[in-house]
Design an enzyme around this catalytic site. Structure first.
Site, PDB file in Angstrom:
ATOM      1  N   HIS A 197       0.865  -1.178   0.000  1.00 25.21           N
ATOM      2  CA  HIS A 197       0.000   0.000   0.000  1.00 25.21           C
ATOM      3  C   HIS A 197       0.903   1.229   0.000  1.00 25.21           C
ATOM      4  O   HIS A 197       1.743   1.385   0.877  1.00 25.21           O
ATOM      5  CB  HIS A 197      -0.918   0.010   1.220  1.00 25.21           C
ATOM      6  CG  HIS A 197      -1.886   1.146   1.183  1.00 25.21           C
ATOM      7  ND1 HIS A 197      -3.149   1.022   0.669  1.00 25.21           N
ATOM      8  CD2 HIS A 197      -1.747   2.449   1.537  1.00 25.21           C
ATOM      9  CE1 HIS A 197      -3.758   2.194   0.716  1.00 25.21           C
ATOM     10  NE2 HIS A 197      -2.924   3.078   1.251  1.00 25.21           N
ATOM     11  N   CYS A 198       0.729   2.094  -1.002  1.00 21.09           N
ATOM     12  CA  CYS A 198       1.651   3.231  -1.158  1.00 21.09           C
ATOM     13  C   CYS A 198       0.983   4.526  -0.688  1.00 21.09           C
ATOM     14  O   CYS A 198       0.022   4.982  -1.309  1.00 21.09           O
ATOM     15  CB  CYS A 198       2.065   3.352  -2.622  1.00 21.09           C
ATOM     16  SG  CYS A 198       3.241   4.675  -2.881  1.00 21.09           S
ATOM     17  N   PRO A 199       1.483   5.157   0.404  1.00 27.82           N
ATOM     18  CA  PRO A 199       0.885   6.421   0.847  1.00 27.82           C
ATOM     19  C   PRO A 199       1.125   7.558  -0.143  1.00 27.82           C
ATOM     20  O   PRO A 199       0.349   8.496  -0.196  1.00 27.82           O
ATOM     21  CB  PRO A 199       1.580   6.687   2.188  1.00 27.82           C
ATOM     22  CG  PRO A 199       2.823   5.882   2.161  1.00 27.82           C
ATOM     23  CD  PRO A 199       2.573   4.707   1.273  1.00 27.82           C
TER      24      PRO A 199
ATOM     25  N   ASN B   6      -1.664   7.142  -2.294  1.00 25.47           N
ATOM     26  CA  ASN B   6      -2.923   6.969  -1.572  1.00 25.47           C
ATOM     27  C   ASN B   6      -3.728   5.838  -2.218  1.00 25.47           C
ATOM     28  O   ASN B   6      -4.940   5.931  -2.396  1.00 25.47           O
ATOM     29  CB  ASN B   6      -3.729   8.273  -1.568  1.00 25.47           C
ATOM     30  CG  ASN B   6      -4.809   8.252  -0.515  1.00 25.47           C
ATOM     31  OD1 ASN B   6      -4.661   7.581   0.501  1.00 25.47           O
ATOM     32  ND2 ASN B   6      -5.901   8.951  -0.760  1.00 25.47           N
ATOM     33  N   ASN B   7      -3.016   4.782  -2.615  1.00 25.46           N
ATOM     34  CA  ASN B   7      -3.643   3.674  -3.332  1.00 25.46           C
ATOM     35  C   ASN B   7      -2.801   2.419  -3.099  1.00 25.46           C
ATOM     36  O   ASN B   7      -1.616   2.510  -2.788  1.00 25.46           O
ATOM     37  CB  ASN B   7      -3.665   4.009  -4.831  1.00 25.46           C
ATOM     38  CG  ASN B   7      -4.639   3.150  -5.604  1.00 25.46           C
ATOM     39  OD1 ASN B   7      -5.365   2.341  -5.024  1.00 25.46           O
ATOM     40  ND2 ASN B   7      -4.654   3.318  -6.920  1.00 25.46           N
TER      41      ASN B   7
END
Ligand SMILES: [Zn+2]
Ligand SMILES: [Zn+2]
Length: 390
Positions: free
Chosen positions: A189-191, A194-195
């Site tokens: 999950h990549c901040p 945001n996805n």
């Protein structure tokens, strides 16, 4: 003297009130003179303070959680305030925009007026190609859903059941705690996006990292001399500020007769730097430091992901495969990753290269083609060796 009955009436009321208050205090067993609401607050405060140290369940974790509570609250409010756009996404947009502003306002006029035509063509051509690739892949990585397994009954083969979603999980699918959903071929999950990074946006994520690293390295390398000039200019500003009124001529100046004693004991004032000059030099330093830092940090991450793609693994599968390798080694067996189709084939599958021209149209130019496969079923290495006939 009709004041007398009024006075007596007031005295009688005061005595009755006094007696009522005494009776109330006795019935409550409370001798406090504070009003009721203040008493309640005081009691609450005492309980709260006591609970901090008079609690058998209190531990350092509880105290830390209590202290961190305001920070969680601020993050929660900010997240709700920003909605689907996270603070990190805003940060990426703001920092990239600041670099573009410096490039267009400060550097482009200088390049056009001082560089030779071939260098102007190179900088404008490469710079804009790289910029388009960064923006395209970032936008697609944010806007493309990573892919989710079907929630209705289906015939898709599955390897386990998600305990949280209570649905069958196909191979390579993992549950994301932040999205609270199962994601096909989940990587992480990549901040910054945001996805979640999964089957349908993995290529966009990797290409964004790659082209941003290339863009930052390009800025860092081509701006190195400008940075050194700007740095020395900033040093000169400091001296200039100290010597605004001019410096006395001593020693050699007097000996070689530049100025005769008594005529003037001061040199010509040093060149004055305008506010625009100072801003330009500071912007160059900001740009060089930011792009060099990102190039190194993001470059390391991009290389790591490139290694994983070459092995046909995701970040999550790297941990699983490591454990499986160790487990098999203890039994004297060699573990083979079933989704590793060979280094070149892994890249072709990942990038969606089905013929030679695709290296240009699908890799070096922005392309919105769908990834190979549906993310639900996977070809296993020993069955089909050549995934894509190239
Ligand atoms: Zn799940
Ligand atoms: Zn997620």
């Amino acid at each position: 003297m009709h004041l007398c009955p009024t006075f007596l009436l007031l005295l009688l009321r005061w005595v009755r009130l006094h007696l009522w208050v005494r009776r109330w205090r006795c019935s409550n067993g409370n001798n406090s003179r504070l009003p009721t609401c203040a008493q309640r607050r005081w009691a609450y405060l005492r309980v709260m303070v006591r609970s901090l140290y008079y609690n058998s369940l209190t531990s350092s974790d509880v105290i830390m959680d209590s202290l961190m509570e305001p920070i969680f609250w601020v993050v929660d409010v900010l997240t709700r305030w920003f909605g689907p756009v996270s603070v990190f996404v805003c940060l990426v947009v703001v920092l990239t925009s600041s670099i573009l502003l410096i490039a267009y306002v400060g550097l482009l006029p200088m390049v056009l007026s001082t560089y030779s035509p071939p260098w102007i063509a190179w900088h404008i051509g490469y710079g804009h190609w790289n910029l388009v690739m960064i923006i395209f892949h970032y936008y697609k990585a944010i806007r493309t859903a990573p892919g989710y397994p079907p929630k209705v009954k289906n015939e898709v083969p599955f390897v386990s059941v998600c305990k949280k979603c209570i649905i069958p999980k196909p191979a390579r699918t993992h549950h994301c705690g932040i999205c609270n959903a199962c994601v096909l071929k989940m990587d992480h999950h990549c901040p910054w996006l945001n996805n979640c990074v999964g089957h349908f946006n993995h290529r966009y994520f990797f290409c964004f990292c790659l082209f941003l690293t290339l863009g930052c390295a390009y800025c860092s390398i081509s701006g190195r001399n400008l940075f050194l000039d700007a740095y020395s200019a900033i040093e000169r500003f400091k001296h200039t500020d100290l010597e605004k009124s001019g410096i006395p001529v001593t020693g050699m100046g007097l000996l070689i007769g530049i100025l005769t004693p008594g005529q003037s004991t001061y040199q010509t004032p040093p060149p004055t730097y305008t506010f625009r000059d100072k801003m330009f030099h500071k912007s160059i330093i900001y740009m060089w430091v930011l792009t060099s830092t990102v190039a190194v940090a993001l470059g390391g991450l991009t290389i790591w992901h490139a290694v994983l793609i070459s092995r046909g693994e995701t970040s999550i599968e790297r941990h699983i495969n490591n454990k499986e390798t160790e487990r098999n080694a203890t039994r004297g067996k060699v573990y083979k990753n079933p989704f590793n189709y060979g280094r070149l084939n892994n890249w072709k599958v990942f990038l969606g290269v089905e013929k030679r021209s695709h290296w240009l149209t699908r890799v070096l130019l922005p392309s919105g083609h769908a990834p190979y496969g549906n993310g639900l079923t996977w070809d296993i290495y020993p069955i089909r060796k050549d995934m894509m006939p190239v």
